[in-house]
Design an enzyme around this catalytic site. Structure first.
Site, mmCIF file in Angstrom:
data_model
loop_
_atom_site.group_PDB
_atom_site.id
_atom_site.type_symbol
_atom_site.label_atom_id
_atom_site.label_comp_id
_atom_site.label_asym_id
_atom_site.label_seq_id
_atom_site.Cartn_x
_atom_site.Cartn_y
_atom_site.Cartn_z
ATOM 1 N N HIS A 57 0.827 -1.197 0.000
ATOM 2 C CA HIS A 57 0.000 0.000 0.000
ATOM 3 C C HIS A 57 0.862 1.247 0.000
ATOM 4 C CE1 HIS A 57 -4.009 -1.811 1.493
ATOM 5 N NE2 HIS A 57 -3.998 -1.607 0.201
ATOM 6 N N GLU A 80 0.025 -18.240 -19.317
ATOM 7 C CA GLU A 80 0.867 -17.982 -18.145
ATOM 8 C C GLU A 80 1.641 -19.221 -17.721
ATOM 9 O OE1 GLU A 80 -1.140 -14.990 -15.355
ATOM 10 O OE2 GLU A 80 -2.731 -16.421 -15.787
ATOM 11 N N ASP A 86 3.720 -14.613 -14.554
ATOM 12 C CA ASP A 86 3.598 -16.023 -14.183
ATOM 13 C C ASP A 86 4.345 -16.932 -15.156
ATOM 14 O OD1 ASP A 86 2.192 -16.324 -11.739
ATOM 15 O OD2 ASP A 86 0.425 -15.507 -12.722
ATOM 16 N N CYS A 115 0.360 -8.773 -21.262
ATOM 17 C CA CYS A 115 -0.170 -7.912 -20.198
ATOM 18 C C CYS A 115 0.632 -8.040 -18.906
ATOM 19 C CB CYS A 115 -1.645 -8.205 -19.938
ATOM 20 S SG CYS A 115 -1.927 -9.851 -19.270
HETATM 21 C C1 PEP Z 1 0.950 -12.153 -15.284
HETATM 22 O O1 PEP Z 1 1.058 -13.226 -14.687
HETATM 23 O O2 PEP Z 1 1.814 -11.703 -16.067
HETATM 24 C C2 PEP Z 1 -0.261 -11.324 -15.093
HETATM 25 C C3 PEP Z 1 -0.498 -10.270 -15.834
HETATM 26 O O3 PEP Z 1 -1.101 -11.670 -14.077
HETATM 27 P P1 PEP Z 1 -0.777 -11.355 -12.522
HETATM 28 O O4 PEP Z 1 0.461 -10.496 -12.477
HETATM 29 O O5 PEP Z 1 -1.979 -10.688 -11.999
HETATM 30 O O6 PEP Z 1 -0.548 -12.726 -11.991
HETATM 31 MG MG MG Z 2 -0.676 -14.046 -13.642
#
Ligand code: PEP
Ligand code: MG
Length: 570
Positions: free
Chosen positions: A188, A430, A454, A501
């Site tokens: 936070h 992922e 991931d 992403c």
């Molecule tokens: C990722 O794993 O790259 C992803 C975008 O999801 P998170 O970071 O929320 O696991």
């Molecule tokens: Mg992820």
């Protein structure tokens, strides 16, 4: 002169004097009570909790309208922690049953609760353990009769502390920077520093022990460095960098409305990742063309009951409405037994990262999943919405998910509720197994989104939240890059849109590499968007593609890094 290294959360460079805040690791008095003292001790604790609640309320009242959007929510979280029977009630029982003094009882329960959070694999949930400790620290300060607020409230200084509670941070409005021993990019404290637009370095280790009041400091929020008592040469260099950084930031703002097109005319779509509905504001301010990842699980955290269909619908609808016709990609719940929702009270499993998380969890709990699917479908009636499924690895998971989506559609049709019949459904790549069988995914899904955070973790067998192995978390490992390239190639061949992403999409050192692999959709934290756009505008994909092909032939991560540097320079 010496330097300390941690996790920079951005915000540029500041130079100033240190103000060291009192450490929260005070000695907690431990003593046993006489049975006759129990009631008095319980009411002493009750009063301290009420004082802290009143102070949090007062801080919330004083929040300026233009203050950080998350601030009120953070104060609410701290208020909720104080109300949690797992803390206050249990402390009262410890006073009664063990005859512990109030400080002992409360700190023991807070430690217990914080440890439960800290055992989670998910970095966000682990940081919530720190919130519990910060709340406990405020109560301890009241019990000990000292002020609950840091002293130097209006001082223009770089604040150094073992940890700073969000509520305290809000009273340090004149802070020009933060150097904090604990925490990481998702704490936070980091979230608030970003929205206060103040540079910060977290996870510094022992800064609050090594730095003393009035030390001259340079704090570099980009590089994650704090230099203590710099000499004149270093100071001059950082002043130059600071001035250059300011000019750069101003200059980047001009790119906001410039279309992201490469030198050879390839149009690139730049989207924003958000965690909460309010963040659409930052996405739009950065010129995002839509939301590429809305991490919906943030609606489910820090609460004792699950959000119902209406509440979820309202959250999703508000994002879709705020984006005014731009696409919004809502990812379904990425939690699991490892990230047990407080409302369900499940115990953390043995091997959290490999346990029942994300889609595995949702398929095991179809009733919970269906509520979310209906809420997302309903939001799709209000603008361009896309549904994204995390952590898929098996064909049958896709089939089961699609069947449940169809079932949710049927339920809505029966109720006569409107939704977008053509709502696109995509899958996250992922897990290496998903990347290697992407050809199966493109046959069943409308789009793919590569979650590099991931994918790196599972390809290299490195827990992304474990500091001990952080140096082995190598985004540019040839194995990772080949999986990304393979996924992009498979998707493009099938005519299926594909995005990245994960964090790599917001790392401008990787922009040319990803463009050279054929990627033209990126989704990232809004703060990185304009810098990545600048790289897009400088790139020539026809020139990059053959170089990236050669780079991918290398088996040596170090050579890959060297070739990567040359991609950008040439
Ligand atoms: C990722 O794993 O790259 C992803 C975008 O999801 P998170 O970071 O929320 O696991
Ligand atoms: Mg992820």
């Amino acid at each position: 002169m010496f330097s300390l290294h941690g996790t920079g959360i951005g915000g540029g460079i500041v130079i100033g004097r240190a103000r060291v805040l009192e450490s929260r690791n005070r000695d907690v008095p431990h003593y046993r009570l006489q049975p006759s003292q129990v009631m008095g001790e319980q009411s002493r604790l009750e009063t301290a909790i009420e004082v802290v609640k009143a102070e949090l309320f007062e801080l919330a009242e004083q929040l300026p309208a233009e203050g950080p959007a998350e601030a009120r929510a953070l104060l609410d979280v701290h208020g909720m922690i104080l109300d949690d029977p797992a803390l206050a009630q249990a402390a009262h029982e410890a006073i009664r049953d063990h005859l512990w003094n109030a400080e002992w009882a409360f700190s023991a329960q807070a430690g217990h609760l914080a440890a439960q959070f800290e055992a989670f694999e998910d970095a966000y949930l682990r940081e919530r353990g720190r919130d519990v400790q910060q709340v406990a620290e405020r109560v301890m300060r009241v019990l000990s009769g000292s002020s609950t607020r840091p002293t130097a409230m209006s001082e223009q200084a770089i604040f150094v502390a073992e940890d700073v509670a969000p509520a305290d941070m809000l009273s340090l409005r004149a802070a020009i920077g933060f150097g904090i021993d604990l925490g990481g990019a998702t704490s936070h404290t980091a979230i608030l520093a970003r929205s206060m637009n103040v540079p910060a370095v977290l996870g510094l280790g022992f800064a609050s022990h090594l730095i003393v009041d009035d030390d001259h400091l340079i704090l570099d929020g980009e590089a994650g460095i704090v230099i203590v008592a710099p000499d004149e040469t270093v100071l001059a260099e950082y002043r130059r960098r600071q001035a250059a950084g300011e000019i750069e930031r101003e200059r980047l703002k001009w790119l906001r409305s410039v279309p992201a097109v490469t030198l050879d005319g390839v149009a690139v779509e730049l989207y924003a990742n958000i965690e909460r509905p309010e963040e659409t504001e930052f996405a739009l301010a950065a010129g995002a063309e839509g939301i590429g990842l809305f991490r919906s699980e943030f609606l489910f955290l820090n609460r004792r009951s699950l959000p119902d269909e209406e509440e979820q619908f309202e959250a999703y609808r508000s994002v879709v409405a705020a984006m005014a016709g731009l696409p919004v990609t809502i990812r379904t719940l990425d939690v699991g037994a490892d990230k047990a929702l407080p409302a369900l009270g499940a115990a953390p499993p043995q091997n959290p990262a490999l346990g029942q998380r994300a889609i595995r969890y949702c398929l095991a709990e179809p009733e919970i999943f269906l509520v979310q699917l209906r809420a997302i479908l309903r939001a799709s009636a209000f603008g361009q919405t896309r549904l994204l499924i995390p952590m898929l690895a098996h064909n049958h998971e896709i089939d089961q998910t699609l069947r449940l989506i169809e079932f949710a559609r049927m339920q809505l049709r029966d109720r006569g509720v409107a939704f977008d019949e053509g709502l696109p459904v995509g899958g996250m790549i992922e897990v290496p197994a998903a990347a290697l069988t992407a050809s199966l995914f493109v046959r069943r899904l409308d789009f793919l989104s590569i979650g590099t955070n991931d994918l790196i973790q599972y390809t290299l067998a490195i827990d992304r939240t474990d500091h001990e192995v952080a140096s082995l978390y190598e985004p540019f490992h040839p194995a990772v890059l080949r999986l990304i390239e393979m996924t992009i190639r498979t998707a493009r061949r099938a005519g299926t849109p594909v995005a990245v992403c994960g964090q790599m999409a917001g790392d401008w050192a990787a922009t040319h590499l990803l463009l050279g692999m054929g990627l033209n959709q990126f989704s990232m934290h809004p703060a990185s968007l304009l810098r990545v756009k600048q790289e897009v505008l400088r790139a020539d994909v026809s020139h990059l593609a053959p170089r990236v092909e050669r780079l991918l032939e290398s088996d040596d991560p170090q050579q890959v890094r060297a070739l990567l540097g040359r991609l950008v320079e040439d």
